[in-house]
Write an enzyme that holds these catalytic residues in place. Structure first.
Site, PDB file in Angstrom:
ATOM      1  N   GLN A   1      -2.696  15.398   3.369  1.00  0.00           N
ATOM      2  CA  GLN A   1      -1.418  14.752   3.077  1.00  0.00           C
ATOM      3  C   GLN A   1      -0.281  15.483   3.784  1.00  0.00           C
ATOM      4  O   GLN A   1      -0.270  16.715   3.816  1.00  0.00           O
ATOM      5  CB  GLN A   1      -1.162  14.768   1.568  1.00  0.00           C
ATOM      6  CG  GLN A   1      -2.175  14.000   0.756  1.00  0.00           C
ATOM      7  CD  GLN A   1      -1.922  14.123  -0.728  1.00  0.00           C
ATOM      8  OE1 GLN A   1      -1.608  15.197  -1.233  1.00  0.00           O
ATOM      9  NE2 GLN A   1      -2.043  13.021  -1.439  1.00  0.00           N
TER      10      GLN A   1
ATOM     11  N   HIS B   1       7.504  18.785  -1.582  1.00  0.00           N
ATOM     12  CA  HIS B   1       8.181  18.671  -2.874  1.00  0.00           C
ATOM     13  C   HIS B   1       9.538  19.349  -2.775  1.00  0.00           C
ATOM     14  O   HIS B   1       9.657  20.462  -2.254  1.00  0.00           O
ATOM     15  CB  HIS B   1       7.329  19.301  -3.978  1.00  0.00           C
ATOM     16  CG  HIS B   1       6.021  18.591  -4.157  1.00  0.00           C
ATOM     17  ND1 HIS B   1       4.887  18.971  -3.473  1.00  0.00           N
ATOM     18  CD2 HIS B   1       5.693  17.497  -4.888  1.00  0.00           C
ATOM     19  CE1 HIS B   1       3.908  18.145  -3.793  1.00  0.00           C
ATOM     20  NE2 HIS B   1       4.367  17.246  -4.650  1.00  0.00           N
TER      21      HIS B   1
ATOM     22  N   CYS C   1       0.919  19.039  -5.778  1.00  0.00           N
ATOM     23  CA  CYS C   1       2.130  19.292  -6.557  1.00  0.00           C
ATOM     24  C   CYS C   1       2.040  20.445  -7.568  1.00  0.00           C
ATOM     25  O   CYS C   1       2.961  21.264  -7.632  1.00  0.00           O
ATOM     26  CB  CYS C   1       2.645  18.011  -7.208  1.00  0.00           C
ATOM     27  SG  CYS C   1       1.435  16.752  -7.515  1.00  0.00           S
TER      28      CYS C   1
ATOM     29  N   LYS D   1      10.206   5.371  -8.236  1.00  0.00           N
ATOM     30  CA  LYS D   1       9.775   5.753  -6.892  1.00  0.00           C
ATOM     31  C   LYS D   1      10.198   4.700  -5.882  1.00  0.00           C
ATOM     32  O   LYS D   1      10.400   3.532  -6.222  1.00  0.00           O
ATOM     33  CB  LYS D   1       8.256   5.943  -6.834  1.00  0.00           C
ATOM     34  CG  LYS D   1       7.452   4.686  -7.111  1.00  0.00           C
ATOM     35  CD  LYS D   1       5.958   4.950  -6.974  1.00  0.00           C
ATOM     36  CE  LYS D   1       5.150   3.695  -7.318  1.00  0.00           C
ATOM     37  NZ  LYS D   1       3.701   3.895  -7.155  1.00  0.00           N
TER      38      LYS D   1
ATOM     39  N   HIS E   1       8.716  14.235  -5.200  1.00  0.00           N
ATOM     40  CA  HIS E   1       7.482  14.202  -4.415  1.00  0.00           C
ATOM     41  C   HIS E   1       7.752  13.263  -3.241  1.00  0.00           C
ATOM     42  O   HIS E   1       8.228  12.148  -3.448  1.00  0.00           O
ATOM     43  CB  HIS E   1       6.327  13.605  -5.221  1.00  0.00           C
ATOM     44  CG  HIS E   1       6.061  14.246  -6.542  1.00  0.00           C
ATOM     45  ND1 HIS E   1       4.870  14.880  -6.841  1.00  0.00           N
ATOM     46  CD2 HIS E   1       6.820  14.329  -7.673  1.00  0.00           C
ATOM     47  CE1 HIS E   1       4.910  15.318  -8.088  1.00  0.00           C
ATOM     48  NE2 HIS E   1       6.080  14.987  -8.609  1.00  0.00           N
TER      49      HIS E   1
ATOM     50  N   ASP F   1       2.505  16.338   2.774  1.00  0.00           N
ATOM     51  CA  ASP F   1       3.081  16.380   1.432  1.00  0.00           C
ATOM     52  C   ASP F   1       4.247  17.368   1.385  1.00  0.00           C
ATOM     53  O   ASP F   1       4.234  18.388   2.067  1.00  0.00           O
ATOM     54  CB  ASP F   1       1.992  16.848   0.467  1.00  0.00           C
ATOM     55  CG  ASP F   1       2.206  16.372  -0.941  1.00  0.00           C
ATOM     56  OD1 ASP F   1       3.136  15.582  -1.161  1.00  0.00           O
ATOM     57  OD2 ASP F   1       1.434  16.782  -1.821  1.00  0.00           O
TER      58      ASP F   1
END
Length: 640
Positions: free
Chosen positions: A380, A384, A333, A464, A510, A382
């Site tokens: 990950q 954002h 992040c 979350k 996220h 991942d």
């Protein structure tokens, strides 16, 4: 004169303070006998708990959702009592409830053995039959320390010394065994009937590898024998599906001491890994994500500015060079915010969706690592999303729909969602939290999904959503997350130019679908027991010859299928066809293709599946279409 309101709305008034047990008895003898605990104004309490004021009360029985926590907590104490009865010099430390069971850590002069485990469990049953009443009493800090030191329980004394001054301390006694605990517990140990000790392990005191090693005994406990038997059957099935064992059979990966917690991917495993990665890349590209890559080593200053060093510094690897300290990134992040900050951003550029298959490292304790399920090096999936306040709900809804669809492609149709809301310690205004929690809740409702509220379990910077999937033997795995962050963009000075030309801090979402590729692959291996759907199978088909005469024809068919995108191998060895079929069946290859003289003359292939189904003879084109149709289904069972 407390007034007690029961779950059905009825009220009972008492002329003096009353215990939970007395309230249960006032309802009926059946409830009084079944009572394990109470829930007074939302708090779990013992049946001996005294209600001095008006309260909303539920009586907890073995049919209540909260029952297992009380049963397992109480069984952990029964375990400790049995250990002390058999091994008086053992010291007890901590014994919490965990998913599906409990454990207790002990300090003892020699390692416990599997034979000890048998004797301890027998002693637990013997003690349970004595049905000792479980009694609770409050004790002062000084008295508690003196007491535990007087009986040689130094670890308990250390635990008490670490408890903040002013906290109420309580002891629970059953027979001659006394332990420090917050409770609640069952009213008597005879309520504990369905339990099993499962394994032994080592554990550092306080989880710190610099401390002494303790011995951990794991167990499970259930409301009844039927539930326990079902769970033990599930454990046996899980043992058969252990991804580490299947990985050896299928030649997927290995791990070794020279790189603890890190994976050596073999060709078969890397094929599976790449297939999953490419699939996710395709799906997120459809959603407007842009893939990026960021450095592995980043100056410690960035991690301090982001807040990660203060929160996770002990779990990060660092490197010193040229009088600078770098951290091996544990997450992506902060680096994605650096990408956002390159060039001036306008509200017209939002939402900006940045994705990375980021290789991250975390210094997990050696005792916590477990195959692919918990590693030190992980990738990950991942991403954002940088957006405005007004875009939160829309972006959350888009992501939820994508995630559900992806899980179905992998064969997971039962998903539990949890909305974790503001914790006591948090940053940001109440208005921000109200808006964020409302946006995530509305996104879930818009998707038509039911969800659980987990009050107080959000991150310190925002709420979350957690996505838990159920595998084929009933285990729940938390994989996907969607976290809303107001904090980090502000800490790292990210901003965009709003419509009114003012500088605004973007909201940062996220999100991950799989979590980490390593752990998700471990889950897939166990879910399918290595029998992957065709689209994921490292080898989708093997073409086998009966004699050497078919070698040329076999190679021709193999090239045709391979050129058409099928992961196919040929087996031209001079071995019996039954031997070849058995070998590749054990390798969980979806399609076993056989050619002999008859097939070669007819320009066909004999087709079998790994479960032994004979699909007859097919010519190359129909065979290719069959395999491609199965690939298109992915892991879905709802595709006709």
């Amino acid at each position: 004169m407390p007034v007690i309101t029961l779950p059905d709305g009825s009220r009972k008034q008492f002329d003096r303070p009353v215990t939970v047990a007395a309230v249960a008895a006032s309802v009926g003898t059946g409830l009084a006998k079944a009572a394990l605990a109470g829930k007074a104004n939302g708090k779990l309490v013992d049946t001996s708990y005294l209600l001095e004021q008006d309260a909303a009360l539920s009586i907890i029985t073995d049919k209540s959702p909260e029952a297992l926590e009380v049963i397992r907590h109480s069984t952990a104490h029964l375990l400790a009592q049995a250990v002390k009865a058999l091994f008086p010099t053992a010291q007890v430390t901590i014994g919490p409830v965990i998913e599906d069971g409990f454990y207790y850590d002990f300090a003892f002069g020699r390692p416990f053995t599997p034979e000890d485990l048998v004797h301890i469990e027998e002693k637990m049953h013997e003690l349970a039959k004595k049905d000792f009443v479980v009694e609770r009493r409050i004790i002062s800090r000084e008295e508690a320390i003196r007491f535990f030191r007087s009986i040689g329980e130094e670890y308990k004394a250390k635990i008490i010394e670490a408890i903040p001054v002013g906290e109420t301390l309580t002891l629970y006694q059953q027979g001659d065994f006394i332990d420090l605990c917050r409770g609640p517990h069952v009213p008597s140990v005879g309520k504990l009937k369905a339990f099993k000790l499962t394994k032994l392990a080592g554990a550092y005191w306080r989880g710190d590898s610099n401390n002494e090693m303790l011995q951990r005994i794991y167990g499970t406990a259930w409301a009844d024998q039927k539930s326990l038997d079902h769970y033990l059957t599930r454990l046996e099935e899980a043992e058969k599906r252990d991804h580490r064992k299947i990985a050896k059979t299928l030649d997927l990966f290995h791990m070794q001491e020279e790189a603890p917690g890190m994976v050596f991917w073999h060709p078969n495993g890397w094929t599976l890994y790449q297939q999953i990665k490419h699939y996710i890349s395709e799906r997120i590209a459809e959603q407007g994500y842009q893939e990026v890559a960021t450095p592995q080593l980043v100056d410690l200053a960035l991690w301090k500015a982001s807040g990660h060093w203060d929160m996770f510094g002990q779990d990060m690897f660092t490197v010193e060079t040229e009088d600078r300290t770098f951290a091996v990134k544990p997450m992506n992040c902060p680096c994605h915010i650096q990408l956002f900050k390159q060039g001036l951003k306008s509200y017209r550029d939002l939402p900006l969706r940045l994705a990375e298959f980021g290789c991250c490292h975390r210094n997990e304790l050696s005792g916590a690592m477990h195959g692919l399920m918990r590693v030190r090096q992980m990738t990950q999936d991942d991403a954002h999303i940088f957006c405005t306040e007004s875009q939160i709900q829309q972006e959350a809804s888009r992501f939820i729909k994508l995630l559900i669809d992806v899980y179905r492609d992998f064969g997971f149709n039962e998903i539990t969602l949890k909305l974790a809301t503001r914790p006591e310690k948090r940053i940001g205004s109440d208005d921000q939290w109200n808006h964020a929690e409302h946006a995530l809740a509305e996104a879930l409702k818009e998707a038509g999904l039911s969800f659980e509220h987990c009050a107080g379990e959000g991150a310190f910077y925002g709420p979350k959503i957690e996505f838990h999937l159920r595998d084929c033997i009933g285990r729940m795995w938390q994989c996907g997350t969607l976290q809303l962050d107001y904090s980090m963009p502000a800490r790292l000075e990210a901003y965009y130019i709003a419509e009114d030309s003012s500088k605004r801090i973007p909201v940062m979402l996220h999100r991950a679908i799989l979590g980490t590729l390593e752990r998700f692959i471990g889950i897939l291996i166990e879910h399918y027991a290595g029998k992957f759907p065709v689209w994921l199978a490292p080898t989708q088909a093997v073409l086998m010859t009966i004699t050497d005469r078919q070698a040329g024809y076999a190679e021709k068919i193999t090239k045709f299928l391979r050129k058409s995108g099928i992961r196919v191998k040929s087996d031209l060895r001079n071995e019996k066809i039954s031997f070849k079929i058995r070998e590749h069946t054990l390798q969980r290859v979806p399609y076993l293709l056989v050619v002999g003289d008859r097939e070669m003359e007819a320009n066909s292939i004999s087709v079998r599946t790994q479960d032994g189904t004979d699909l007859g003879s097919l010519q190359p084109e129909p065979l290719l279409n069959l395999i491609k149709d199965q690939i298109a289904r992915r892991g879905r069972v709802d595709v006709v």
